[in-house]
Scaffold this active site. Structure first.
Site, PDB file in Angstrom:
ATOM      1  N   ALA A  63       0.816  -1.219   0.000  1.00 29.23           N
ATOM      2  CA  ALA A  63       0.000   0.000   0.000  1.00 29.23           C
ATOM      3  C   ALA A  63       0.846   1.263   0.000  1.00 29.23           C
ATOM      4  O   ALA A  63       1.694   1.441  -0.869  1.00 29.23           O
ATOM      5  CB  ALA A  63      -0.973  -0.046   1.177  1.00 29.23           C
ATOM      6  N   SER A  64       0.643   2.125   0.984  1.00 35.64           N
ATOM      7  CA  SER A  64       1.309   3.430   0.978  1.00 35.64           C
ATOM      8  C   SER A  64       2.807   3.359   1.270  1.00 35.64           C
ATOM      9  O   SER A  64       3.491   4.377   1.151  1.00 35.64           O
ATOM     10  CB  SER A  64       0.643   4.371   1.988  1.00 35.64           C
ATOM     11  OG  SER A  64      -0.532   4.922   1.438  1.00 35.64           O
ATOM     12  N   MET A  65       3.340   2.190   1.609  1.00 38.43           N
ATOM     13  CA  MET A  65       4.790   2.080   1.698  1.00 38.43           C
ATOM     14  C   MET A  65       5.437   2.120   0.318  1.00 38.43           C
ATOM     15  O   MET A  65       6.656   2.112   0.197  1.00 38.43           O
ATOM     16  CB  MET A  65       5.191   0.817   2.458  1.00 38.43           C
ATOM     17  CG  MET A  65       4.899   0.889   3.945  1.00 38.43           C
ATOM     18  SD  MET A  65       5.520   2.411   4.731  1.00 38.43           S
ATOM     19  CE  MET A  65       7.274   2.243   4.475  1.00 38.43           C
ATOM     20  N   LYS A  67       5.046   4.818  -1.314  1.00 42.46           N
ATOM     21  CA  LYS A  67       5.407   6.236  -1.350  1.00 42.46           C
ATOM     22  C   LYS A  67       6.905   6.469  -1.129  1.00 42.46           C
ATOM     23  O   LYS A  67       7.545   7.200  -1.902  1.00 42.46           O
ATOM     24  CB  LYS A  67       4.585   7.023  -0.332  1.00 42.46           C
ATOM     25  CG  LYS A  67       3.109   7.160  -0.698  1.00 42.46           C
ATOM     26  CD  LYS A  67       2.364   7.949   0.369  1.00 42.46           C
ATOM     27  CE  LYS A  67       0.938   8.290  -0.050  1.00 42.46           C
ATOM     28  NZ  LYS A  67       0.043   7.120  -0.089  1.00 42.46           N
TER      29      LYS A  67
END
Length: 276
Positions: A63-65, A67
């Site tokens: 997911a947002s890892m 980023k």
């Protein structure tokens, strides 16, 4: 390596209780010290609905890892002199975000008008969530309702150009550089990387980050031969009991390589990798 086997075993007691009480499907835990793996165990189910036990080499959505991985790609290009953090985004995506307007909202969150942005959105704003380009699903104002709910929803429905069009159709929620508000900055940054390198973000990260670091099971789509290692969420939300289908499904490609919440996968990080 200085660890107590008895105390390490307590971790399994806690995780197995969480699984038995239906609060999580399963987990894989790895602990390393001084470059050596000292503990590596799997618990519960990779797919509880199918009764499939969790293997130690399971693949997980991160997911947002995604980023920070996109940020590493951007900063590598900054280090090479190919990008400048305080340049406007329009310097790298011509015609994009050059003349943005900023929303004026009334007390009910309705759009009362717009004002010119005090300055253009910069590459630094994208990396620090200060560009005013917020997730539509994280608020209730009229601006939020004009935007895609989140990165995954956008990448499933839109290609890169359509995604940028959708963002530009709405005013910024904040003046650039003034307010931290979680949003689409890293998705746009990923498209800047693509424009600057002539490569898709997934290919560029594979070449410059995942490969050199030995992250051999990290990418944007799980190949068919590894689908039986993919960890699935519980069929029902443990907090509400309602049916749930969590996105993205990493066995299916999205319409663009989403730099903020892509269907990346990751299993254990090898000891040769500095990401231990």
């Amino acid at each position: 390596m200085g660890f107590s086997p008895e105390r390490l075993a307590r971790i399994g007691t806690v995780l197995n209780r969480e699984v038995a009480e239906g609060r999580m499907p399963g987990a894989v835990l790895i602990i390393a010290r001084e470059g050596r793996v000292v503990f590596h165990e799997a618990y519960g189910f990779r797919d509880k609905a199918a009764g499939a036990a969790m293997p130690r080499d399971a693949l997980f959505n991160i997911a947002s890892m995604t980023k920070p991985m996109t940020a590493v790609a951007v900063l590598g290009l900054v280090e090479r002199g190919d990008l400048v953090l305080d340049d406007p985004v329009s310097a790298y995506l011509p015609g994009r975000f050059a003349d943005q307007r900023v929303a004026s909202l009334d007390l009910a969150g309705k759009l009362a008008g717009t004002v010119p942005a005090a300055r253009p959105v910069s590459l630094r704003d994208l990396l620090t969530h200060t560009g005013g380009l917020v997730y539509g699903g994280r608020g209730t104002t009229e601006v939020h309702r004009m935007l895609p709910a989140g990165s995954v929803a956008a990448a499933k429905e839109l290609d890169g150009a359509q995604f940028l069009d959708a963002l530009q159709a709405a005013p910024l929620l904040h003046q650039p550089g003034t307010v931290w508000d979680y949003g689409f900055g890293l998705d746009i940054a990923g498209l800047v990387v693509e424009r600057q390198t002539g490569r898709t973000l997934d290919a560029y990260l594979a070449e410059t980050l995942f490969g050199p670091l030995g992250m051999r099971d990290t990418g944007f789509v799980i190949p068919p031969g590894s689908a039986d290692r993919y960890a699935r969420a519980l069929p029902a939300d443990p907090a509400t009991g309602k049916p749930q289908v969590l996105e993205p499904d990493a066995t299916r490609p999205t319409k663009f390589a989403c730099g903020a919440a892509a269907p990346c996968r990751a299993r254990r990080i090898t000891c040769a990798s500095p990401w231990r």
